[in-house]
Each structure stands twice: as C-alpha cells, then as structure tokens.
Design an enzyme around this catalytic site. Sequence first.
Site, PDB file in Angstrom:
ATOM      1  N   GLU A   1      35.703  46.469  41.414  1.00  0.00           N
ATOM      2  CA  GLU A   1      34.815  46.402  42.456  1.00  0.00           C
ATOM      3  C   GLU A   1      34.709  47.409  43.393  1.00  0.00           C
ATOM      4  O   GLU A   1      33.524  47.741  44.002  1.00  0.00           O
ATOM      5  CB  GLU A   1      34.912  44.947  43.171  1.00  0.00           C
ATOM      6  CG  GLU A   1      34.874  43.607  42.330  1.00  0.00           C
ATOM      7  CD  GLU A   1      33.638  43.063  42.355  1.00  0.00           C
ATOM      8  OE1 GLU A   1      32.712  43.856  42.737  1.00  0.00           O
ATOM      9  OE2 GLU A   1      33.487  42.024  42.338  1.00  0.00           O
TER      10      GLU A   1
ATOM     11  N   SER B   1      46.809  39.759  45.686  1.00  0.00           N
ATOM     12  CA  SER B   1      47.066  38.769  44.590  1.00  0.00           C
ATOM     13  C   SER B   1      46.633  39.591  43.552  1.00  0.00           C
ATOM     14  O   SER B   1      45.488  39.854  43.304  1.00  0.00           O
ATOM     15  CB  SER B   1      46.333  37.372  44.908  1.00  0.00           C
ATOM     16  OG  SER B   1      44.978  37.641  45.283  1.00  0.00           O
TER      17      SER B   1
ATOM     18  N   ASP C   1      46.236  42.744  51.830  1.00  0.00           N
ATOM     19  CA  ASP C   1      45.423  43.120  50.438  1.00  0.00           C
ATOM     20  C   ASP C   1      45.324  44.577  50.251  1.00  0.00           C
ATOM     21  O   ASP C   1      45.469  45.173  49.348  1.00  0.00           O
ATOM     22  CB  ASP C   1      44.256  42.437  50.533  1.00  0.00           C
ATOM     23  CG  ASP C   1      43.699  41.926  49.155  1.00  0.00           C
ATOM     24  OD1 ASP C   1      44.390  42.396  48.144  1.00  0.00           O
ATOM     25  OD2 ASP C   1      42.520  41.615  49.103  1.00  0.00           O
TER      26      ASP C   1
ATOM     27  N   GLY D   1      42.981  37.951  49.488  1.00  0.00           N
ATOM     28  CA  GLY D   1      44.168  38.061  50.167  1.00  0.00           C
ATOM     29  C   GLY D   1      44.884  38.837  49.033  1.00  0.00           C
ATOM     30  O   GLY D   1      44.257  39.217  48.028  1.00  0.00           O
TER      31      GLY D   1
ATOM     32  N   LYS E   1      39.291  47.021  50.943  1.00  0.00           N
ATOM     33  CA  LYS E   1      40.486  47.507  50.518  1.00  0.00           C
ATOM     34  C   LYS E   1      40.243  48.209  49.154  1.00  0.00           C
ATOM     35  O   LYS E   1      41.247  48.835  48.838  1.00  0.00           O
ATOM     36  CB  LYS E   1      41.627  46.527  50.601  1.00  0.00           C
ATOM     37  CG  LYS E   1      40.972  45.164  50.027  1.00  0.00           C
ATOM     38  CD  LYS E   1      41.599  45.135  48.389  1.00  0.00           C
ATOM     39  CE  LYS E   1      41.035  44.007  47.516  1.00  0.00           C
ATOM     40  NZ  LYS E   1      41.526  44.037  46.132  1.00  0.00           N
TER      41      LYS E   1
END
Length: 328
Positions: free
Chosen positions: A277, A134, A240, A132, A187
């Site tokens: 990532e 963060s 996100d 989510g 995302k």
Amino acid sequence: MKLTVLGAGAWGTALAASWASQHAVTLWGRNARDVDTMRASRVNTHYLPGCPLPSSLALSADFDRALEAAELIVIAVPSSGLRATLAALARRPALPPILWVCKGFEPGTRRLPHQLVAELLPAGAETGVLSGPSFAQEVAHGYPTALTLASADIALAQRLAEALSGNRLRLYAHDDVVGVEIGGALKNVMAIAAGICDGLNFGHNARAALITRGLAEMTRLGVDSGGRFETFMGLSGLGDLILTTTGDLSRNRQVGLRVAKGQPLDRILDELGHVAEGVTTAREVAALAAERGVEMPIARMVCRILFEGLPASEAVDSLLNREIRSEF
C-alpha cells in the site's frame, strides 16, 4: 457472534483464522477457484502459506451467501477496492456493524476509508477501523498481538474490542478514527524509506533517525487532518511504524530494500505478489502535504525516488543538507 470477513488476502485470512476459534466466521474471496482450493487444502497457499486454516472457518465466493445473518462485517480488501465493496454493501437492506482494516488513501482522490464510508453507507451506520502493528503470519500462528479498534462511537469500539479479543489477540478501544487511519497509511511510506536506508547500508543510526523523523511527519499530517497527537504515540502510530520499518515480513520495507539496489519498481511489485500500500500512498501523501503546506520531506523523497527517478543516495543527501532548524 457470526461475522464475515470480506477479502481473502493475507490479512483477511489471518484475522478470520484467529477469530474462528471463538466465533462463527465466514471468509469471502472473490475468486471461486481460489476459494475452492482453500476449502480443499485448508491453506491459503497464495497469500498465507504455511498457516493451516481451522476446520471451523467457513469459506465462500458467494457475496450474498457469505453475508447471511452476519452480526459483524470486516472489510479486508485493499484500499483500491474499498469503494466497490462499500457500494455493494450499501445496496443491502440492512447492515450490521462494519469494520475496515485497509491502510491507505483511495488512489486518485486522497480520501481516507472513513470518508468513503460516510459517502457510500447509510447515515447512522455503525462503523470503525482496526489497525496496529501486525504481520498476518504471526496473527495466523497465534503469536501475541495488540491492535487498536477505533470508532466515533466509543461504546461500539469498546463492545467490539471485547468481543474480538482472545486467542492472544488483544484489542484496545479508541475514538480517533482519523488519527488511526493516518498512522496506518503513513507508516507504509516510512517503511519504504527505512528499506531504502537499510538497502544502502547506512547503519542503525540512520534508521533510528529516519523512524523518529518519520513519526514527526506522520503526526504533523495527522493533527492537520483532525487526528489527536496522542494517537500517534500508540499502537496504530508508533507501534505500527516500528514494526513495518524494522520487520523483514514488511512488504513495504522489502520494496525499499530492492529499490535501493536499483531494481525497477514495476518488477518489484510484480515479483512481490502482494499489495504494498505504501507505493500508492506515497504519491497521495506527497500531493496532500503540498496542498496543505504540511512539511513532509521524507514522504516527498520517497515519492520522488519511486516515481521521478531520483537516485536514493541523492535523496538522502538532499534530506541531510536541508536547512538546520529546531527539532520540535
């Protein structure tokens, strides 16, 4: 509850620090010297500077000792290290519930975390994913944050969501593991695209269009993979996506900003000092979309910019000059 967080990067450290006020938490890091420094200074100066660690948080570089009597294991290593971590856990005689928080595909295999879990852990293992909107720094400072905890066992998801909520961290239970994982992975690619857009000074209109069409791409691949449409409208999807495409703390967005300025990718990643990532995920997603025939033009252009030398401005022109079609 006694829980162990495996991985002393920014996110693992932030979660461990947040939960330490309610649970007996041990944070494990693979580098003994770094762990000793953290224990002495009570700060993770490399990954989470400026965020003091609570005195109740135990720190260890001993894998087996860190896991002693653990009632929950949270894996907070990068996607590239997940297989080795799962293999080490699989050798243990018994396992408590296990959560993972990495976002992405295994490099070279295009496998999601839950697929590695199914391959490496014993059948019947209690597992789930936490994802989510963060930023680690904000969670460590106790800023309000809401996340999704998904498991194929919804009762487990609800039980762990209740146990791990608190200290301004609120968790919602869900059972769409695939959708949550796809949202968390893709995302990051869209955050690189948003950084490129902002780095080229294309303005707010362009960013809004990119975020919206990026969500469409995430949803297409997610549903094709077995996820549910509504998952991508929630915290682990749209939530996100908004955070990482607009927030200056986003490492993937920073990659895009610097790529747009013409900086070499290798230099960007070296200077970043943290895992982004989305860089690895872009290549995996582009290949997966092509293999399945899923239309993902933004993800494909990010891959071409990062790995094929396509100038960012040309990529934008290519996207805008595609054949006109229905929005939905």
